[in-house]
Design a protein around this motif. Structure first.
Motif, PDB file in Angstrom:
ATOM      1  N   TYR A  12      49.800  28.496  46.826  1.00 39.11           N
ATOM      2  CA  TYR A  12      49.255  27.044  46.841  1.00 39.11           C
ATOM      3  C   TYR A  12      49.508  26.198  45.034  1.00 39.11           C
ATOM      4  N   ASP A  13      49.055  25.066  45.448  1.00 39.15           N
ATOM      5  CA  ASP A  13      49.450  24.045  43.578  1.00 39.15           C
ATOM      6  C   ASP A  13      47.531  23.492  43.011  1.00 39.15           C
ATOM      7  N   PRO A  14      48.405  24.263  42.245  1.00 41.73           N
ATOM      8  CA  PRO A  14      46.629  24.289  40.983  1.00 41.73           C
ATOM      9  C   PRO A  14      46.296  22.965  41.430  1.00 41.73           C
ATOM     10  N   SER A  15      47.150  21.379  40.937  1.00 38.13           N
ATOM     11  CA  SER A  15      46.347  20.844  41.623  1.00 38.13           C
ATOM     12  C   SER A  15      45.289  20.239  42.640  1.00 38.13           C
ATOM     13  N   ASP A  16      45.435  20.636  43.411  1.00 42.64           N
ATOM     14  CA  ASP A  16      44.918  20.675  44.791  1.00 42.64           C
ATOM     15  C   ASP A  16      43.292  21.086  44.199  1.00 42.64           C
ATOM     16  N   THR A  17      42.794  19.529  44.123  1.00 43.39           N
ATOM     17  CA  THR A  17      41.459  19.863  43.935  1.00 43.39           C
ATOM     18  C   THR A  17      40.091  19.662  45.318  1.00 43.39           C
ATOM     19  N   THR A  18      40.943  19.934  46.030  1.00 39.57           N
ATOM     20  CA  THR A  18      40.445  20.025  47.260  1.00 39.57           C
ATOM     21  C   THR A  18      39.616  21.625  47.820  1.00 39.57           C
ATOM     22  N   LEU A  19      40.690  22.528  47.113  1.00 37.36           N
ATOM     23  CA  LEU A  19      40.312  23.633  46.941  1.00 37.36           C
ATOM     24  C   LEU A  19      39.854  24.426  46.064  1.00 37.36           C
ATOM     25  N   LYS A  20      39.361  25.627  46.469  1.00 36.15           N
ATOM     26  CA  LYS A  20      38.567  26.083  45.140  1.00 36.15           C
ATOM     27  C   LYS A  20      39.750  27.483  44.829  1.00 36.15           C
ATOM     28  N   PHE A  21      39.939  27.765  43.999  1.00 35.59           N
ATOM     29  CA  PHE A  21      40.636  28.716  43.362  1.00 35.59           C
ATOM     30  C   PHE A  21      39.895  29.601  43.294  1.00 35.59           C
ATOM     31  N   VAL A  22      40.483  30.987  43.394  1.00 40.49           N
ATOM     32  CA  VAL A  22      40.179  32.093  42.446  1.00 40.49           C
ATOM     33  C   VAL A  22      40.577  33.432  42.397  1.00 40.49           C
ATOM     34  N   ARG A  23      40.571  34.229  40.911  1.00 39.41           N
ATOM     35  CA  ARG A  23      41.608  35.230  40.682  1.00 39.41           C
ATOM     36  C   ARG A  23      41.652  36.331  41.340  1.00 39.41           C
ATOM     37  N   GLY A  24      40.666  36.933  42.325  1.00 44.19           N
ATOM     38  CA  GLY A  24      39.873  37.484  42.713  1.00 44.19           C
ATOM     39  C   GLY A  24      41.149  38.181  44.000  1.00 44.19           C
ATOM     40  N   LYS A  25      41.146  39.372  43.892  1.00 42.12           N
ATOM     41  CA  LYS A  25      41.885  40.570  45.416  1.00 42.12           C
ATOM     42  C   LYS A  25      42.345  39.389  46.384  1.00 42.12           C
ATOM     43  N   ASP A  26      43.558  39.935  47.219  1.00 36.93           N
ATOM     44  CA  ASP A  26      43.350  39.251  48.255  1.00 36.93           C
ATOM     45  C   ASP A  26      42.605  39.724  49.862  1.00 36.93           C
ATOM     46  N   GLU A  27      41.924  39.150  50.146  1.00 37.18           N
ATOM     47  CA  GLU A  27      40.636  39.933  50.647  1.00 37.18           C
ATOM     48  C   GLU A  27      41.235  40.206  52.186  1.00 37.18           C
ATOM     49  N   ILE A  28      42.727  40.119  52.565  1.00 32.02           N
ATOM     50  CA  ILE A  28      42.990  40.051  54.245  1.00 32.02           C
ATOM     51  C   ILE A  28      44.405  41.264  53.172  1.00 32.02           C
ATOM     52  N   ALA A  29      45.000  41.059  52.560  1.00 25.84           N
ATOM     53  CA  ALA A  29      46.133  42.029  52.155  1.00 25.84           C
ATOM     54  C   ALA A  29      45.964  43.375  51.081  1.00 25.84           C
ATOM     55  N   GLY A  30      44.773  42.822  50.467  1.00 26.15           N
ATOM     56  CA  GLY A  30      44.391  44.499  49.560  1.00 26.15           C
ATOM     57  C   GLY A  30      45.066  43.886  47.480  1.00 26.15           C
ATOM     58  N   ASP A  31      45.845  42.839  47.709  1.00 29.92           N
ATOM     59  CA  ASP A  31      46.678  42.562  46.243  1.00 29.92           C
ATOM     60  C   ASP A  31      46.213  41.975  44.952  1.00 29.92           C
ATOM     61  N   TYR A  32      46.144  43.007  44.809  1.00 29.29           N
ATOM     62  CA  TYR A  32      45.710  42.819  43.458  1.00 29.29           C
ATOM     63  C   TYR A  32      45.945  41.283  42.078  1.00 29.29           C
ATOM     64  N   ASP A  33      47.712  41.656  42.241  1.00 30.23           N
ATOM     65  CA  ASP A  33      48.333  40.759  41.471  1.00 30.23           C
ATOM     66  C   ASP A  33      47.381  39.727  41.004  1.00 30.23           C
ATOM     67  N   PRO A  34      47.206  39.495  39.643  1.00 31.77           N
ATOM     68  CA  PRO A  34      46.358  38.251  38.663  1.00 31.77           C
ATOM     69  C   PRO A  34      46.905  37.101  38.766  1.00 31.77           C
ATOM     70  N   ASN A  35      48.513  37.167  38.904  1.00 28.35           N
ATOM     71  CA  ASN A  35      49.505  35.949  38.878  1.00 28.35           C
ATOM     72  C   ASN A  35      49.226  35.283  39.513  1.00 28.35           C
ATOM     73  N   ILE A  36      48.336  36.147  41.261  1.00 29.99           N
ATOM     74  CA  ILE A  36      49.169  34.764  42.127  1.00 29.99           C
ATOM     75  C   ILE A  36      47.677  33.888  42.177  1.00 29.99           C
ATOM     76  N   LEU A  37      47.755  32.558  42.156  1.00 31.01           N
ATOM     77  CA  LEU A  37      46.125  31.756  42.829  1.00 31.01           C
ATOM     78  C   LEU A  37      45.981  32.218  44.155  1.00 31.01           C
ATOM     79  N   ARG A  38      45.299  32.434  44.586  1.00 26.96           N
ATOM     80  CA  ARG A  38      44.180  32.717  46.283  1.00 26.96           C
ATOM     81  C   ARG A  38      43.358  31.082  46.003  1.00 26.96           C
TER      82      ARG A  38
END
Length: 295
Positions: A12-38
């Motif tokens: 994701y582009d962090p500057s995209d204001t049309t999306l709501k970004f979170v640092r939580g778990k990927d609810e599909i894959a179950g990945d907790y990597d905090p460095n990945i923007l979701r």
């Protein structure tokens, strides 16, 4: 639109204001990597564009044209199940031009198959829908106009028509045969519990003709995902009809005897008024058995 990224490189582009970004778990894959923007979907669950793409592609390969959230509701074992609009999936999955084309081509075909039954003309490859569901002889209007003569083909073998018409069983092409009948005629006999003996293991749904196989677990009823109808695998009546004649016989013999191997395939009129398809056994009853969709 991303056209050069591979699926594994989507971010994701962090500057995209049309999306709501979170640092939580990927609810599909179950990945907790905090460095990945979701990003947060409309249902409130966080996704990564890569896992979202893979999940939705998997649904399409399983012949689903609607996308539902697979995440579990907080603190429960119940799936979210909220439907995601395709426009939302396209945006948050960062679909490439190629992925978007592939998705939309398959989605269109799956959605069309839900509401009408069509096949491709063997000559011009245009989509043709039958008007008379009991007649295998079909006329392609495009080929007829181009050739200046009627062009008829067989709905079953997809060859140019041979022989007289109308016909409901086959045309005169030597290779014309209904593969579904061959499957029914050669299926093994099984027992459903202790009282239902020598029941064919494969049935054609009595409403739409879809072939289904019983795996001998659960009760005797099967739910057809094609026409959304539940029926008894033994007597082939709708579940509500079977249960009306012998209440609570989900695991025991029906009022009617076990139907022998079917020798014809029911024709599904999708445009007919819907019948009562509701599943009538209570929540504390065991669910319908697992099944295998054959064709």
């Amino acid at each position: 639109m991303n056209t050069d990224q591979s699926t594994s490189e989507k971010q994701y582009d962090p500057s995209d204001t049309t999306l709501k970004f979170v640092r939580g778990k990927d609810e599909i894959a179950g990945d907790y990597d905090p460095n990945i923007l979701r990003a947060e979907m409309s249902c409130g669950h966080a996704v990564d564009p890569n896992s979202l793409t893979v999940w939705c592609r998997t649904l399409i390969t399983q012949n689903h044209y609607k996308f539902h959230c697979p995440a579990l509701k907080d603190g429960t074992n119940e799936k979210c199940g909220k439907e995601w609009p395709y426009q939302e999936v396209r945006k948050l999955a960062l679909l490439t031009d190629k992925e978007q084309h592939d998705f939309e081509e398959h989605l269109a075909a799956l959605a069309a198959a839900e509401y009408c039954e069509f096949k491709l003309c063997p000559s011009c490859h245009s989509s043709v829908e039958r008007k008379d569901l009991t007649n295998l002889n079909v006329c392609c209007l495009i080929c007829t106009a181009q050739l200046g003569r009627p062009f008829e083909f067989c709905w079953q073998c997809l060859k140019e028509w041979k022989g007289s018409a109308p016909r409901a069983d086959r045309c005169e092409n030597t290779e014309c045969k209904d593969r579904r009948l061959q499957i029914l005629n050669t299926c093994k006999l099984i027992n459903l519990g202790e009282t239902l003996k020598n029941c064919p293991s494969i049935r054609a749904c009595p409403t739409c003709g879809q072939l289904l196989e019983h795996n001998q677990t659960g009760c005797k009823n099967i739910f057809c995902t094609r026409c959304k109808t539940e029926f008894c695998f033994a007597c082939l009546e709708l579940t509500r009809v079977c249960q009306a004649t012998r209440p609570n016989s989900y695991y025991t013999a029906c009022a009617k005897p076990v139907v022998a191997i079917q020798t014809s395939i029911p024709t599904w009129n999708r445009h007919a008024p819907p019948s009562d398809k509701s599943r009538n056994h209570s929540a504390d009853q065991s669910p319908s058995p697992s099944w295998c969709l054959l064709c």
